[in-house]
Design a protein around this motif. Structure first.
Motif, PDB file in Angstrom:
ATOM      1  N   SER A  68       5.084   1.475  10.085  1.00 45.07           N
ATOM      2  CA  SER A  68       5.689   1.164   8.983  1.00 45.07           C
ATOM      3  C   SER A  68       5.297   1.562   7.917  1.00 45.07           C
ATOM      4  CB  SER A  68       5.216  -0.754   9.899  1.00 45.07           C
ATOM      5  OG  SER A  68       4.259  -0.504   8.937  1.00 45.07           O
ATOM      6  N   ALA A  69       6.038   0.783   6.916  1.00 46.25           N
ATOM      7  CA  ALA A  69       5.748   1.697   5.112  1.00 46.25           C
ATOM      8  C   ALA A  69       4.809   1.125   4.840  1.00 46.25           C
ATOM      9  CB  ALA A  69       6.994  -0.028   4.815  1.00 46.25           C
ATOM     10  N   ASP A  70       3.731  -0.040   5.719  1.00 43.48           N
ATOM     11  CA  ASP A  70       2.747  -0.303   5.243  1.00 43.48           C
ATOM     12  C   ASP A  70       1.417  -0.373   6.142  1.00 43.48           C
ATOM     13  OD1 ASP A  70       2.755  -2.090   7.397  1.00 43.48           O
ATOM     14  OD2 ASP A  70       2.369  -4.056   6.545  1.00 43.48           O
ATOM     15  N   SER A  71       1.458   0.791   6.996  1.00 42.31           N
ATOM     16  CA  SER A  71       0.921   1.223   7.881  1.00 42.31           C
ATOM     17  C   SER A  71       0.830   3.365   7.604  1.00 42.31           C
ATOM     18  CB  SER A  71       0.745   1.308   9.271  1.00 42.31           C
ATOM     19  OG  SER A  71       1.928   2.029   9.251  1.00 42.31           O
ATOM     20  N   ASN A  72      -0.372   2.906   7.840  1.00 38.75           N
ATOM     21  CA  ASN A  72      -1.135   4.634   7.933  1.00 38.75           C
ATOM     22  C   ASN A  72      -2.125   5.157   8.930  1.00 38.75           C
ATOM     23  OD1 ASN A  72      -2.335   6.953   6.933  1.00 38.75           O
ATOM     24  ND2 ASN A  72      -3.267   5.460   4.879  1.00 38.75           N
ATOM     25  N   ARG A 106      -6.645 -10.158   8.164  1.00 35.21           N
ATOM     26  CA  ARG A 106      -6.786  -9.571   6.343  1.00 35.21           C
ATOM     27  C   ARG A 106      -7.454  -8.161   6.549  1.00 35.21           C
ATOM     28  NH1 ARG A 106     -11.356 -13.029   3.138  1.00 35.21           N
ATOM     29  NH2 ARG A 106      -9.943 -10.853   1.824  1.00 35.21           N
ATOM     30  N   HIS A 107      -6.982  -7.814   5.261  1.00 35.74           N
ATOM     31  CA  HIS A 107      -7.374  -6.949   5.391  1.00 35.74           C
ATOM     32  C   HIS A 107      -8.923  -6.337   4.335  1.00 35.74           C
ATOM     33  CE1 HIS A 107      -3.625  -3.923   5.877  1.00 35.74           C
ATOM     34  NE2 HIS A 107      -3.074  -5.212   5.562  1.00 35.74           N
ATOM     35  N   SER A 145      -8.613  -2.666   0.488  1.00 33.42           N
ATOM     36  CA  SER A 145      -6.988  -1.876   0.345  1.00 33.42           C
ATOM     37  C   SER A 145      -6.625  -0.300   0.325  1.00 33.42           C
ATOM     38  CB  SER A 145      -6.110  -2.606  -0.959  1.00 33.42           C
ATOM     39  OG  SER A 145      -6.914  -2.469  -2.296  1.00 33.42           O
TER      40      SER A 145
END
Ligand SMILES: CC(C)(COP(=O)(O)OP(=O)(O)OC[C@H]1O[C@@H](n2cnc3c(N)ncnc32)[C@H](O)[C@@H]1OP(=O)(O)O)[C@@H](O)C(=O)NCCC(=O)NCCS
Length: 138
Positions: free
Chosen positions: A26-30, A134-135, A138
């Motif tokens: 997804s867009a927010d995964s790495n 929660r992260h 970042s």
């Protein structure tokens, strides 16, 4: 013949492509960072499935001393419904069981109806819980 083995660094490009095709990115995964972190912690629980040496499946698990967790289970679309997903999960379950892990949990979006059906077919049951996270950085 379908074969299962531990992930090796040379598999990186093929695994990233597999995850993209299976819509696990997804867009927010790495995913690249996920791979590198996994290679530092229980890398033997990161598996790939091959057909004639070509990567067609993957599965990543971890055991934290209380529960096992399953991530990045993927089978290339053209090879789905051949038992490969079940085989990867079974292989990871065997490793976790050998280590004394009593229960395997996983997260799957309620929108992913086909994956939910697959997991239920394998004997997983839904927990009446809310997944929270929660992260830590970042
Ligand atoms: C979910 C996924 C890994 C399943 O892999 P697969 O190799 O196609 O599954 P299998 O062939 O091993 O199926 C095992 C059982 O589940 C059943 N099953 C698989 N997909 C199913 C579906 N969409 N609906 C209903 N049953 C399904 C199979 O019929 C089989 O049952 P049987 O052994 O009693 O005949 C694969 O569909 C996939 O990669 N999906 C995209 C990525 C994804 O969503 N991953 C999960 C993220 S949480």
């Amino acid at each position: 013949m379908f074969e299962i083995r531990a992930y090796q660094p040379k598999d990186e490009t093929a695994v990233l492509a597999l995850w993209t095709r299976c819509q696990l990115v997804s867009a927010d995964s790495n995913p690249l960072a996920d791979i590198h972190r996994k290679l530092a912690v229980q890398p033997e629980l990161f598996l790939v499935g091959t057909l004639d040496s070509v990567i067609v499946a993957s599965g990543m698990a971890g055991y934290d001393g209380h529960r096992g967790y399953l991530y990045y289970l993927a089978v290339a679309p053209e090879h789905q419904r051949n038992g490969y997903g079940r085989a990867i999960v079974a292989h990871l379950q065997d490793i976790l069981h050998e280590r004394g892990c009593p229960k395997l949990n996983l997260f799957v979006s309620t929108d992913n109806v086909s994956a939910c059906a697959f997991y239920e077919r394998l004997g997983f049951t839904r927990n009446d819980m809310v997944s929270m996270g929660r992260h830590l950085y970042s």
